[in-house]
Design an enzyme around this catalytic site. Structure first.
Site, PDB file in Angstrom:
ATOM      1  N   HIS A  99      -7.295  -5.989   0.675  1.00  0.00           N
ATOM      2  CA  HIS A  99      -6.120  -5.166   0.999  1.00  0.00           C
ATOM      3  C   HIS A  99      -5.406  -5.631   2.274  1.00  0.00           C
ATOM      4  O   HIS A  99      -4.457  -4.998   2.714  1.00  0.00           O
ATOM      5  CB  HIS A  99      -6.585  -3.705   1.162  1.00  0.00           C
ATOM      6  CG  HIS A  99      -5.494  -2.691   0.999  1.00  0.00           C
ATOM      7  ND1 HIS A  99      -4.884  -2.428  -0.212  1.00  0.00           N
ATOM      8  CD2 HIS A  99      -4.881  -1.856   1.887  1.00  0.00           C
ATOM      9  CE1 HIS A  99      -3.970  -1.485  -0.064  1.00  0.00           C
ATOM     10  NE2 HIS A  99      -3.932  -1.124   1.203  1.00  0.00           N
ATOM     11  N   ASP A 125      -9.829  -5.621  -3.579  1.00  0.00           N
ATOM     12  CA  ASP A 125      -9.248  -4.613  -2.681  1.00  0.00           C
ATOM     13  C   ASP A 125     -10.236  -3.465  -2.535  1.00  0.00           C
ATOM     14  O   ASP A 125     -10.701  -2.893  -3.528  1.00  0.00           O
ATOM     15  CB  ASP A 125      -7.938  -4.136  -3.304  1.00  0.00           C
ATOM     16  CG  ASP A 125      -7.096  -3.289  -2.378  1.00  0.00           C
ATOM     17  OD1 ASP A 125      -7.660  -2.368  -1.746  1.00  0.00           O
ATOM     18  OD2 ASP A 125      -5.895  -3.543  -2.311  1.00  0.00           O
ATOM     19  N   SER A 130       0.836  -1.195   0.000  1.00  0.00           N
ATOM     20  CA  SER A 130       0.000   0.000   0.000  1.00  0.00           C
ATOM     21  C   SER A 130       0.879   1.257   0.000  1.00  0.00           C
ATOM     22  O   SER A 130       1.658   1.449  -0.933  1.00  0.00           O
ATOM     23  CB  SER A 130      -0.955  -0.056   1.202  1.00  0.00           C
ATOM     24  OG  SER A 130      -1.984   0.885   1.056  1.00  0.00           O
TER      25      SER A 130
END
Lengths: 276, 276
Positions: free
Chosen positions: B254, B222, B146
């Site tokens: 995610h 996600d 991320s």
């Protein structure tokens, strides 16, 4: 259907066959590798669609695919890339006419009477395979190289539910925006570009995607990159959240050495889908 | 430097250490896994940069990376994601201030006095690791999740020759065009967007690319896809003919379950580059 040749290969059989194609209005030749397991019952099949200038023979003798298909227990079919024969129209250019069917059903003169490669691959040849050989039509995957990668992707997305998995080597990825595409789609299908869309993998990815895994390999030193436009398909795949991988392989070009290097991984990829 | 803890793990040692960071003007904590091979001499190192809200600890305890790093003989370093301490500025939002350093050197008040995560990761922490541990700084790879994927990619491209390989899990791929990015880059760096470019993986891929292999994994489910913009980076990678793979993994979100599922393949990927 007539047998041209059958050779023992990797414990199975590499055959070449001809048949009269009603769809194409001519005799057509294809290669078929059957693994040993086909003796005992129908096996899954992986279609290999070839690129510009190729016949049924090129990938059959140069891609090195049979060893891996034998390991995986998968049949391989190698169709021709266009109709053939003296009464079939042709063009002086290598990328139009014979050897350059682009996997469409042509509607325009002089191509419309024979160039029906979409229907040949989508309907006539699978029906023949299912009748004549120990092929399980419920378990089909499809791959191809260059123009054949284009064909594999557009057929896979255009025939939902037909193929469990699709892969491609250096596909013509966005032909409606390329000189490998605009000339041929115009010649075969006419000038209405809305008709072209189902024959463009990037546009089909944007429109529908594929209900299964996708694997694309592209060489970074491919001499045709500007015509292939991999970046357009990669963007469309990821924007759609399409399950799959897009791989840029450093140093590889457009040749069969590229295909033969990565065909084992493609066959493993399809085997996972076909045997799950 | 002080040792907070050291635990035997997978035949090596998982340590946590604090040190006074001159660059960040505060004490900083990091995790370091050293495989058994480090007893005999310097080992290659893989940096793992974490995402929003994380400290040095999250990936260290949740990514499951040590088992595979031990097999590969690679050290893992888990830095924190921002400066820390009572005199360090913060914001009520989870995505600005502490836990949200974005791997930049902030220039704007109130952030400019401590938020120097680029220099911390690029200069201060590697120097410390090289002095204090059996780490071979000539063999470094970098990955992250991320915001940390953003950091891994931008540091790898921004420091040519430093890292042999870069990978990312669900990176913030195009922050100059995203609400995960525009707010923070504006706050930390000011409104001159030309200064932001080196902190945008898509723009860096367009400008320079990476001199080595790249591996990106992204989950199709996600919850932050609209903020991550994987399609922009995929397009840029393939347009540059960047060696590497961009993979869309169906059904993954995610979370760290996504990371821990694919970390073995990422460590194999880095090991191939670090031991070649």
């Amino acid at each position: 259907m007539q047998t041209v040749s059958e050779n023992r290969a990797f414990g199975g059989t590499q055959g070449v066959y001809t048949h009269t194609s009603a769809v194409c209005g001519c005799d057509m030749t294809f290669g078929l590798f059957l693994p040993a397991e086909a003796k005992d019952g129908p096996v899954p099949v992986l279609w290999y669609l070839s690129g510009l200038t190729c016949t049924h023979e090129n990938a059959m003798v140069k891609a090195g695919a049979q060893a891996w298909a034998a390991d995986a227990g998968i049949a391989l079919v190698f169709p021709d890339t266009s109709p053939r024969g003296d009464d079939v129209a042709d063009d002086d250019a290598y990328d139009l006419g014979k050897g350059a069917g682009f996997y469409v059903n042509a509607t325009q003169a002089p191509w419309g009477s024979h160039f029906k490669m979409w229907d040949y691959i989508a309907e006539e040849l699978p029906a023949l395979l299912g009748e004549q050989f120990a092929i399980d039509l419920d378990r089909q995957g499809i791959t191809g190289h260059s123009m054949g990668g284009h064909g594999a992707l557009t057929l896979a997305m255009g025939l939902p539910g037909r193929f469990r998995s699709v892969s491609a080597f250096a596909p013509i990825a966005n032909p409606t925006a390329s000189d490998w595409g605009r000339k041929q789609l115009s010649a075969y299908l006419g000038d209405d570009e809305s008709v072209w869309a189902k024959h463009d993998a990037t546009l089909q990815m944007q429109a529908t995607g594929f209900d299964g895994p996708v694997l694309i390999d592209q060489g970074s030193e491919d001499q045709f990159l500007e015509l292939l436009k991999p970046e357009c398909l990669a963007e469309a795949m990821m924007a759609r959240r399409q399950e799959g991988s897009f791989r840029m392989q450093r140093g590889y070009d457009h040749s069969y050495f590229f295909v033969s290097t990565f065909i084992p991984e493609h066959i493993d990829f399809h085997a996972e889908a076909l045997y799950s």
